[in-house]
Design a protein around this motif. Structure first.
Motif, PDB file in Angstrom:
ATOM      1  N   SER A  45      46.050 -46.068   0.504  1.00  0.00           N
ATOM      2  CA  SER A  45      46.999 -46.973   1.146  1.00  0.00           C
ATOM      3  C   SER A  45      47.741 -47.824   0.125  1.00  0.00           C
ATOM      4  CB  SER A  45      46.277 -47.891   2.137  1.00  0.00           C
ATOM      5  OG  SER A  45      45.743 -47.143   3.190  1.00  0.00           O
ATOM      6  N   ASN A  46      47.027 -48.228  -0.936  1.00  0.00           N
ATOM      7  CA  ASN A  46      47.649 -49.083  -1.952  1.00  0.00           C
ATOM      8  C   ASN A  46      48.469 -48.315  -2.971  1.00  0.00           C
ATOM      9  OD1 ASN A  46      46.894 -51.709  -1.194  1.00  0.00           O
ATOM     10  ND2 ASN A  46      44.808 -51.305  -1.881  1.00  0.00           N
ATOM     11  N   TYR A  47      48.000 -47.149  -3.382  1.00  0.00           N
ATOM     12  CA  TYR A  47      48.615 -46.472  -4.529  1.00  0.00           C
ATOM     13  C   TYR A  47      49.306 -45.154  -4.198  1.00  0.00           C
ATOM     14  CZ  TYR A  47      45.909 -49.935  -7.013  1.00  0.00           C
ATOM     15  OH  TYR A  47      45.375 -51.124  -7.452  1.00  0.00           O
ATOM     16  N   ALA A  48      49.169 -44.669  -2.982  1.00  0.00           N
ATOM     17  CA  ALA A  48      49.819 -43.411  -2.619  1.00  0.00           C
ATOM     18  C   ALA A  48      50.627 -43.601  -1.350  1.00  0.00           C
ATOM     19  CB  ALA A  48      48.765 -42.313  -2.456  1.00  0.00           C
ATOM     20  N   GLY A  49      51.518 -44.572  -1.387  1.00  0.00           N
ATOM     21  CA  GLY A  49      52.326 -44.912  -0.215  1.00  0.00           C
ATOM     22  C   GLY A  49      53.160 -43.755   0.291  1.00  0.00           C
TER      23      GLY A  49
ATOM     24  N   ALA B  78      28.373 -42.504   1.175  1.00  0.00           N
ATOM     25  CA  ALA B  78      29.473 -41.610   1.567  1.00  0.00           C
ATOM     26  C   ALA B  78      30.523 -42.368   2.375  1.00  0.00           C
ATOM     27  CB  ALA B  78      28.938 -40.430   2.361  1.00  0.00           C
ATOM     28  N   PHE B  79      30.076 -43.230   3.305  1.00  0.00           N
ATOM     29  CA  PHE B  79      31.050 -43.949   4.110  1.00  0.00           C
ATOM     30  C   PHE B  79      31.829 -44.963   3.277  1.00  0.00           C
ATOM     31  CE2 PHE B  79      32.659 -47.256   6.871  1.00  0.00           C
ATOM     32  CZ  PHE B  79      33.394 -46.488   7.759  1.00  0.00           C
TER      33      PHE B  79
ATOM     34  N   TYR C 211      35.797 -45.011   2.834  1.00  0.00           N
ATOM     35  CA  TYR C 211      36.583 -46.208   3.111  1.00  0.00           C
ATOM     36  C   TYR C 211      37.425 -46.605   1.895  1.00  0.00           C
ATOM     37  CZ  TYR C 211      37.827 -51.039   3.997  1.00  0.00           C
ATOM     38  OH  TYR C 211      38.522 -52.205   4.137  1.00  0.00           O
ATOM     39  N   LEU C 212      36.798 -46.605   0.718  1.00  0.00           N
ATOM     40  CA  LEU C 212      37.541 -46.969  -0.505  1.00  0.00           C
ATOM     41  C   LEU C 212      38.660 -45.977  -0.800  1.00  0.00           C
ATOM     42  CD1 LEU C 212      34.684 -48.279  -2.810  1.00  0.00           C
ATOM     43  CD2 LEU C 212      36.438 -49.612  -1.616  1.00  0.00           C
ATOM     44  N   LEU C 213      38.428 -44.695  -0.523  1.00  0.00           N
ATOM     45  CA  LEU C 213      39.483 -43.697  -0.693  1.00  0.00           C
ATOM     46  C   LEU C 213      40.677 -44.055   0.189  1.00  0.00           C
ATOM     47  CD1 LEU C 213      40.539 -40.954  -1.761  1.00  0.00           C
ATOM     48  CD2 LEU C 213      39.445 -39.922   0.254  1.00  0.00           C
ATOM     49  N   TYR C 214      40.401 -44.421   1.428  1.00  0.00           N
ATOM     50  CA  TYR C 214      41.471 -44.807   2.346  1.00  0.00           C
ATOM     51  C   TYR C 214      42.230 -46.030   1.816  1.00  0.00           C
ATOM     52  CZ  TYR C 214      43.777 -46.522   6.560  1.00  0.00           C
ATOM     53  OH  TYR C 214      44.708 -46.973   7.452  1.00  0.00           O
ATOM     54  N   VAL C 215      41.500 -47.036   1.350  1.00  0.00           N
ATOM     55  CA  VAL C 215      42.139 -48.246   0.829  1.00  0.00           C
ATOM     56  C   VAL C 215      42.968 -47.921  -0.417  1.00  0.00           C
ATOM     57  CG1 VAL C 215      41.685 -50.498  -0.246  1.00  0.00           C
ATOM     58  CG2 VAL C 215      40.434 -49.820   1.810  1.00  0.00           C
TER      59      VAL C 215
END
Length: 118
Positions: free
Chosen positions: A59-63, A47-48, A52-56
């Motif tokens: 950050s990269n694709y939904a500026g 889950a963590f 974390y990957l969702l956040y990354v």
């Protein structure tokens, strides 16, 4: 820094034979201890990592989304970034409570059994 644990004894410790370790590893108590640890640690780790990957990925694709201002100079990216730290500490605290309540007593019982049999 003070601790509640007594200092280690100076007496020599005799390790149980290999067969004793194998016997304990194959015991129901050890299997229960391992299941209890894995049933807590593995799902929480997955889950963590997903969080974390969702956040990354955001950050990269939904500026534009991450740059959305919530109030003042505080945007979604900053709030989610701080939430990463908060969840890290919450997971560590939660695991510490879980280990103290469920894992440590079982591990101590197994250790006492092995040391008593040595």
């Amino acid at each position: 820094m003070a601790t509640d644990a007594p200092p280690p004894s100076k007496a020599e410790h005799h390790l149980p034979p290999t067969e004793e370790f194998v016997r304990v590893q194959e015991s129901a108590d050890f299997g229960e201890l391992r299941r209890s640890h894995r049933s807590f640690a593995f799902p929480l780790t997955i889950a963590f990592i997903a969080w974390y990957l969702l956040y990354v990925l955001l950050s990269n694709y939904a500026g534009d989304f991450m740059g959305t201002k919530l109030f003042g100079n505080i945007n979604i990216a900053l709030v989610l970034g701080v939430a990463q730290f908060v969840t890290t500490f919450l997971i560590a605290w939660w695991y510490s409570r879980h280990a103290a309540a469920k894992l440590d007593p079982k591990a101590e019982a197994i250790k006492s059994e092995m040391e008593g049999g040595a």
